[in-house]
Every structure is written in C-alpha cells, then in structure tokens.
Scaffold this motif. Sequence first.
Motif, PDB file in Angstrom:
ATOM      1  N   ILE A 197       0.816  -1.270  -0.094  1.00 52.99           N
ATOM      2  CA  ILE A 197       0.038   0.160  -0.115  1.00 52.99           C
ATOM      3  C   ILE A 197       0.780   1.189  -0.012  1.00 52.99           C
ATOM      4  O   ILE A 197       0.576   2.164  -0.708  1.00 52.99           O
ATOM      5  CB  ILE A 197      -0.733  -0.042   1.248  1.00 52.99           C
ATOM      6  N   LEU A 198       1.892   1.180   1.010  1.00 53.32           N
ATOM      7  CA  LEU A 198       2.773   2.447   0.747  1.00 53.32           C
ATOM      8  C   LEU A 198       3.703   2.637  -0.270  1.00 53.32           C
ATOM      9  O   LEU A 198       3.880   3.619  -0.808  1.00 53.32           O
ATOM     10  CB  LEU A 198       3.591   2.324   2.179  1.00 53.32           C
ATOM     11  N   CYS A 199       4.134   1.490  -0.843  1.00 54.15           N
ATOM     12  CA  CYS A 199       4.814   1.770  -2.036  1.00 54.15           C
ATOM     13  C   CYS A 199       4.130   2.202  -3.326  1.00 54.15           C
ATOM     14  O   CYS A 199       4.561   2.822  -4.159  1.00 54.15           O
ATOM     15  CB  CYS A 199       5.656   0.248  -2.402  1.00 54.15           C
ATOM     16  N   GLU A 200       2.793   1.655  -3.513  1.00 54.34           N
ATOM     17  CA  GLU A 200       1.806   2.449  -4.403  1.00 54.34           C
ATOM     18  C   GLU A 200       1.467   3.833  -4.155  1.00 54.34           C
ATOM     19  O   GLU A 200       1.295   4.553  -5.055  1.00 54.34           O
ATOM     20  CB  GLU A 200       0.602   1.431  -4.319  1.00 54.34           C
ATOM     21  N   ARG A 201       1.630   4.251  -3.078  1.00 56.82           N
ATOM     22  CA  ARG A 201       1.262   5.640  -2.703  1.00 56.82           C
ATOM     23  C   ARG A 201       2.388   6.537  -2.786  1.00 56.82           C
ATOM     24  O   ARG A 201       1.991   7.794  -3.222  1.00 56.82           O
ATOM     25  CB  ARG A 201       0.521   5.561  -1.205  1.00 56.82           C
ATOM     26  N   PHE A 202       3.349   6.086  -2.497  1.00 59.13           N
ATOM     27  CA  PHE A 202       4.581   6.748  -2.337  1.00 59.13           C
ATOM     28  C   PHE A 202       5.029   7.900  -3.440  1.00 59.13           C
ATOM     29  O   PHE A 202       5.126   9.172  -3.528  1.00 59.13           O
ATOM     30  CB  PHE A 202       5.673   6.249  -1.966  1.00 59.13           C
ATOM     31  N   PRO A 203       5.025   7.235  -4.935  1.00 66.79           N
ATOM     32  CA  PRO A 203       5.399   7.996  -5.949  1.00 66.79           C
ATOM     33  C   PRO A 203       4.522   9.083  -6.237  1.00 66.79           C
ATOM     34  O   PRO A 203       4.903  10.402  -6.575  1.00 66.79           O
ATOM     35  CB  PRO A 203       5.284   6.893  -6.929  1.00 66.79           C
TER      36      PRO A 203
ATOM     37  N   ALA B  63      11.611   0.988  -3.606  1.00 68.09           N
ATOM     38  CA  ALA B  63      10.478   1.817  -3.982  1.00 68.09           C
ATOM     39  C   ALA B  63      10.278   2.906  -2.944  1.00 68.09           C
ATOM     40  O   ALA B  63       9.576   3.869  -3.546  1.00 68.09           O
ATOM     41  CB  ALA B  63       9.333   0.737  -3.888  1.00 68.09           C
ATOM     42  N   VAL B  64      10.611   2.935  -1.761  1.00 71.71           N
ATOM     43  CA  VAL B  64      10.413   4.071  -0.589  1.00 71.71           C
ATOM     44  C   VAL B  64      11.823   4.573  -0.418  1.00 71.71           C
ATOM     45  O   VAL B  64      12.080   5.846  -0.364  1.00 71.71           O
ATOM     46  CB  VAL B  64       9.611   3.901   0.443  1.00 71.71           C
ATOM     47  N   PHE B  65      12.742   3.733   0.241  1.00 66.93           N
ATOM     48  CA  PHE B  65      13.881   4.118   0.713  1.00 66.93           C
ATOM     49  C   PHE B  65      14.819   4.977  -0.030  1.00 66.93           C
ATOM     50  O   PHE B  65      15.304   6.312  -0.010  1.00 66.93           O
ATOM     51  CB  PHE B  65      14.646   3.087   1.548  1.00 66.93           C
ATOM     52  N   GLY B  66      14.882   4.078  -1.360  1.00 68.78           N
ATOM     53  CA  GLY B  66      15.651   4.835  -2.344  1.00 68.78           C
ATOM     54  C   GLY B  66      15.240   5.857  -2.840  1.00 68.78           C
ATOM     55  O   GLY B  66      16.053   7.077  -2.820  1.00 68.78           O
TER      56      GLY B  66
END
Length: 230
Positions: A77-83, A116-119
């Motif tokens: 969910i967070l990976c999809e939301r982040f960008p 997907a998020v940290f990088g």
Amino acid sequence: MTIQAEIKKLQSKSRSTTLQKFFKTGPGEYAEGDIFLGLTVGQSRGIAKKFKDLTLKVLAPLMTSKIHEERLIALVILCERFPKAPETEKSKIFNFLIKYRKGINNWDLVDTVAPAVFGPYLFQRDRQILFKYAKSEKLWEKRIAIMSTFYFLRQHDFTDTLKIATLLMHDEHDLIHKAVGWMLREVGKRDINIEKKFLNKYATQMPRTMLRYAIEKFPETERKAYLAKK
C-alpha cells in the motif's frame, strides 16, 4: 470487512506450509516465528489495491503483526502510494517505515519497500542512515541498506552501492552475500567497466556466493577466471 478479515478469508493451509519452509521460519532460521497464512502475491496485491487509502494509523498494527501477509500488504500500500504523494506525505511515509522497520523482517519485505521508498526518498537527501544500517548487527537493516541503492543504480548513480558493498564485504549471512552480488550485477548491466574494476579489486575477498551472483551474466571463461581467484 476489515483488512485483517479479508486476508484471513483467503488463507490456505497447504500454501502456508510451503511458504513457512521456503521463507525459513523454523527455530534458529532467519525468519523464526514468522507466520504465513498462504496468500499468493497476487492476492496480497489485490487486497492492497482494495484498501489503498488506509491511513498510517490503521496500517501501524499491520506492521507489528506476526502475520507476514499483513506486513507485506501494508508495505505494498505504501509503495503504491509513495510516488504520487506530496513531499510532506512522502516524509511521513518514510518516517513511518523507519519507526516500524522491525516489521520489515524478511527478504521479500525488504526487497519490496527498499527500492520503492527508501531509495527514492533518500536519492536527493542525506543517505547516512543507509551507512548506519550497513554497519548494523541486524540482518534486515543491512539488507535495507544495500537494496535501497537499487533505485540509485536505476539513476546511474553507482557510488553508494559500491561503498555499501565494501562495508558488507565480510558479512557472514548468505542473504547479504546474495543481495550485494545482485546489486553488483546490476551495476554491470549499466556499466560493465565499473563492475569489473570493483571485482578486480575485491574478488579475492568476496564470499563465493557474492562473487557468483555478481558475475552470473559474464561469459563462462570470465566467470571461471574470477572464481579461480577464490
């Protein structure tokens, strides 16, 4: 229906048994105590899509759950939301993951969220937290460190991948050997000369698994030459 109920509805005893073995959840293994309900990745992603608007407050209990799929779905969910999130929300997501990083405790979870998020979050920010994690005694923090650099590699930024690979050179765990070797191979996909320069300096020091992963795509004669240095 709550997200937990939706997850439980799709559990499979046969797949659960298979996943428990595959992800090494037995006594003394790297994921000891992790509980799998047996959902497929597709099912988990489907639930993540259905519940994509859950707040961080609602996702927090999922990140501390003993059930692997609950943690995975929260991360998806967070990976999809982040960008597409505004910068303030990106910071909240990143800080949330730092706070609940104990729940990012298997290789599939790390490999989902780190690139997907940290990088992306750290790409144009201070990256010292990755070097802190690379020096950690915790397996999953070390894997987060190297796997976060996958995003950097995609931007043709190799520097920190190589620095962190050097820090992890003598780590004892094969999951670190594999991750570092994989990232070195990704360096080579983008600039083979940079990878070879690194290997020529460190091949004799690298664990064999790390080296094998790094040279997997090399011609056979080159692979044999590097392995002969071990």
